[in-house]
Design a protein around this motif. Structure first.
Motif, PDB file in Angstrom:
ATOM      1  N   LEU A 235       2.188  -9.787  15.168  1.00  0.00           N
ATOM      2  CA  LEU A 235       3.022  -9.580  13.983  1.00  0.00           C
ATOM      3  C   LEU A 235       2.302 -10.087  12.736  1.00  0.00           C
ATOM      4  O   LEU A 235       2.326  -9.433  11.684  1.00  0.00           O
ATOM      5  N   LYS A 236       1.627 -11.218  12.853  1.00  0.00           N
ATOM      6  CA  LYS A 236       0.910 -11.777  11.709  1.00  0.00           C
ATOM      7  C   LYS A 236      -0.181 -10.818  11.224  1.00  0.00           C
ATOM      8  O   LYS A 236      -0.368 -10.636  10.011  1.00  0.00           O
ATOM      9  N   ALA A 237      -0.906 -10.202  12.167  1.00  0.00           N
ATOM     10  CA  ALA A 237      -1.959  -9.260  11.799  1.00  0.00           C
ATOM     11  C   ALA A 237      -1.376  -8.031  11.101  1.00  0.00           C
ATOM     12  O   ALA A 237      -1.943  -7.530  10.125  1.00  0.00           O
TER      13      ALA A 237
ATOM     14  N   LEU B  75      -0.315  -8.887   7.557  1.00  0.00           N
ATOM     15  CA  LEU B  75      -1.467  -8.985   6.654  1.00  0.00           C
ATOM     16  C   LEU B  75      -1.860  -7.600   6.146  1.00  0.00           C
ATOM     17  O   LEU B  75      -2.167  -7.432   4.953  1.00  0.00           O
ATOM     18  N   LYS B  76      -1.842  -6.594   7.028  1.00  0.00           N
ATOM     19  CA  LYS B  76      -2.165  -5.232   6.602  1.00  0.00           C
ATOM     20  C   LYS B  76      -1.149  -4.711   5.591  1.00  0.00           C
ATOM     21  O   LYS B  76      -1.502  -4.027   4.624  1.00  0.00           O
ATOM     22  N   VAL B  77       0.119  -5.039   5.805  1.00  0.00           N
ATOM     23  CA  VAL B  77       1.160  -4.603   4.880  1.00  0.00           C
ATOM     24  C   VAL B  77       0.979  -5.269   3.524  1.00  0.00           C
ATOM     25  O   VAL B  77       1.133  -4.636   2.477  1.00  0.00           O
ATOM     26  N   ARG B  78       0.644  -6.555   3.534  1.00  0.00           N
ATOM     27  CA  ARG B  78       0.388  -7.257   2.272  1.00  0.00           C
ATOM     28  C   ARG B  78      -0.752  -6.598   1.505  1.00  0.00           C
ATOM     29  O   ARG B  78      -0.730  -6.503   0.268  1.00  0.00           O
ATOM     30  N   LYS B  79      -1.764  -6.131   2.230  1.00  0.00           N
ATOM     31  CA  LYS B  79      -2.896  -5.472   1.577  1.00  0.00           C
ATOM     32  C   LYS B  79      -2.466  -4.148   0.947  1.00  0.00           C
ATOM     33  O   LYS B  79      -2.963  -3.767  -0.123  1.00  0.00           O
ATOM     34  N   LEU B  80      -1.547  -3.422   1.609  1.00  0.00           N
ATOM     35  CA  LEU B  80      -1.024  -2.192   1.022  1.00  0.00           C
ATOM     36  C   LEU B  80      -0.260  -2.491  -0.267  1.00  0.00           C
ATOM     37  O   LEU B  80      -0.409  -1.786  -1.275  1.00  0.00           O
ATOM     38  N   THR B  81       0.540  -3.545  -0.227  1.00  0.00           N
ATOM     39  CA  THR B  81       1.291  -3.937  -1.413  1.00  0.00           C
ATOM     40  C   THR B  81       0.353  -4.337  -2.541  1.00  0.00           C
ATOM     41  O   THR B  81       0.550  -3.959  -3.700  1.00  0.00           O
ATOM     42  N   GLN B  82      -0.690  -5.097  -2.195  1.00  0.00           N
ATOM     43  CA  GLN B  82      -1.665  -5.513  -3.195  1.00  0.00           C
ATOM     44  C   GLN B  82      -2.402  -4.307  -3.762  1.00  0.00           C
ATOM     45  O   GLN B  82      -2.711  -4.264  -4.967  1.00  0.00           O
ATOM     46  N   MET B  83      -2.685  -3.325  -2.906  1.00  0.00           N
ATOM     47  CA  MET B  83      -3.365  -2.126  -3.379  1.00  0.00           C
ATOM     48  C   MET B  83      -2.525  -1.413  -4.439  1.00  0.00           C
ATOM     49  O   MET B  83      -3.047  -0.955  -5.464  1.00  0.00           O
ATOM     50  N   ALA B  84      -1.213  -1.306  -4.201  1.00  0.00           N
ATOM     51  CA  ALA B  84      -0.332  -0.674  -5.185  1.00  0.00           C
ATOM     52  C   ALA B  84      -0.372  -1.436  -6.500  1.00  0.00           C
ATOM     53  O   ALA B  84      -0.417  -0.841  -7.581  1.00  0.00           O
ATOM     54  N   ASP B  85      -0.367  -2.767  -6.421  1.00  0.00           N
ATOM     55  CA  ASP B  85      -0.431  -3.591  -7.633  1.00  0.00           C
ATOM     56  C   ASP B  85      -1.757  -3.394  -8.361  1.00  0.00           C
ATOM     57  O   ASP B  85      -1.803  -3.296  -9.591  1.00  0.00           O
ATOM     58  N   ASP B  86      -2.856  -3.330  -7.601  1.00  0.00           N
ATOM     59  CA  ASP B  86      -4.183  -3.148  -8.202  1.00  0.00           C
ATOM     60  C   ASP B  86      -4.303  -1.790  -8.873  1.00  0.00           C
ATOM     61  O   ASP B  86      -4.891  -1.663  -9.953  1.00  0.00           O
ATOM     62  N   LEU B  87      -3.743  -0.763  -8.238  1.00  0.00           N
ATOM     63  CA  LEU B  87      -3.767   0.570  -8.830  1.00  0.00           C
ATOM     64  C   LEU B  87      -2.992   0.584 -10.151  1.00  0.00           C
ATOM     65  O   LEU B  87      -3.408   1.216 -11.123  1.00  0.00           O
ATOM     66  N   ALA B  88      -1.894  -0.142 -10.178  1.00  0.00           N
ATOM     67  CA  ALA B  88      -1.064  -0.179 -11.385  1.00  0.00           C
ATOM     68  C   ALA B  88      -1.786  -0.830 -12.559  1.00  0.00           C
ATOM     69  O   ALA B  88      -1.436  -0.579 -13.717  1.00  0.00           O
TER      70      ALA B  88
ATOM     71  N   SER C  20      -2.867   1.868  12.553  1.00  0.00           N
ATOM     72  CA  SER C  20      -2.624   0.733  13.447  1.00  0.00           C
ATOM     73  C   SER C  20      -1.257   0.096  13.226  1.00  0.00           C
ATOM     74  O   SER C  20      -0.805  -0.697  14.053  1.00  0.00           O
ATOM     75  N   LEU C  21      -0.586   0.431  12.122  1.00  0.00           N
ATOM     76  CA  LEU C  21       0.781  -0.057  11.923  1.00  0.00           C
ATOM     77  C   LEU C  21       1.772   0.730  12.776  1.00  0.00           C
ATOM     78  O   LEU C  21       2.880   0.271  13.024  1.00  0.00           O
TER      79      LEU C  21
END
Length: 217
Positions: free
Chosen positions: A17-19, A22-35, A50-51
């Motif tokens: 679950l932790k792994a 972490l992947k989901v957090r990276k997706l969220t961060q990607m959206a923020d970075d794109l913005a 893999s999700l």
């Protein structure tokens, strides 16, 4: 010298679950970075495969995107290619497909599978033109919304989570990839709300929360 045994990915233990979080957090961060003006290759969405540890989860993810796609104002070009009656039928077809997918995910049956396959055939007819290119042909996509309906049905009918993950990734690509002369094709700043839609589903699934950011209506 002893040779290392090659590990079959099918035999590998499921991710923790932790792994996954972490992947989901990276997706969220990607959206923020794109913005904030960043851009990425669309293959950055491949972590979605893999999700998808269950077919039902993958199917619900693609269903989520397909429903969001029906509200995309930037995908309102269908009237350039189809008469009004055909566009109306596309909308009806999407709603029929979504209802059948929900029913099939609740209880699978041969009858429901047959109905989904009939809807898949009709949805694919919206984008049934191909143009020749060197070494082959490429499909002309005139209705992205119908393409997302196709993605949702294919994913729902997948026979295992690996196949479902493939269709989930393809759906995410179709949903979020955009083009701009300055950036080319890929995940560009205007993709931010679309990637946020993607992250929203996985946050709800793995964290039971939604990330900040507006939906791409």
């Amino acid at each position: 010298m002893k040779r290392k045994r090659r590990i079959n990915r099918a035999d590998a233990p499921p991710p923790t679950l932790k792994a996954q979080q972490l992947k989901v957090r990276k997706l969220t961060q990607m959206a923020d970075d794109l913005a904030t003006g960043d851009h990425f290759n669309v293959t950055r969405l491949s972590s979605i495969k893999s999700l998808c540890v269950e077919v039902k989860t993958a199917a619900r993810f693609v269903l989520h995107l397909a429903r969001q796609a029906q509200t995309r104002r930037d995908w309102n070009s269908d009237h350039k290619y189809y008469p009004a009656a055909t566009v109306k039928r596309h909308r009806e077809l999407a709603e029929e497909a979504f209802a059948e997918i929900e029913a099939y995910l609740t209880r699978r049956s041969d009858g429901r599978e047959d109905q989904l396959r009939d809807l898949l055939l009709e949805a694919s007819e919206a984008n049934n033109e191909y143009r020749n290119i060197p070494y082959g042909a490429v499909r002309s996509i005139k209705s992205n919304r119908m393409l997302m309906v196709e993605n949702a049905i294919y994913c729902t009918l997948a026979y295992d989570h690996t196949v479902a993950g493939h269709y989930a990734y393809q759906a995410a690509r179709n949903y979020a990839e955009l083009y701009d002369p300055h950036y080319g094709s890929g995940l560009i700043p205007t993709s931010a709300p679309l990637v946020a839609d993607i992250a929203a589903f996985w946050n709800a699934h793995y964290f039971d929360e939604a990330p900040s950011g507006k939906s791409a209506a």
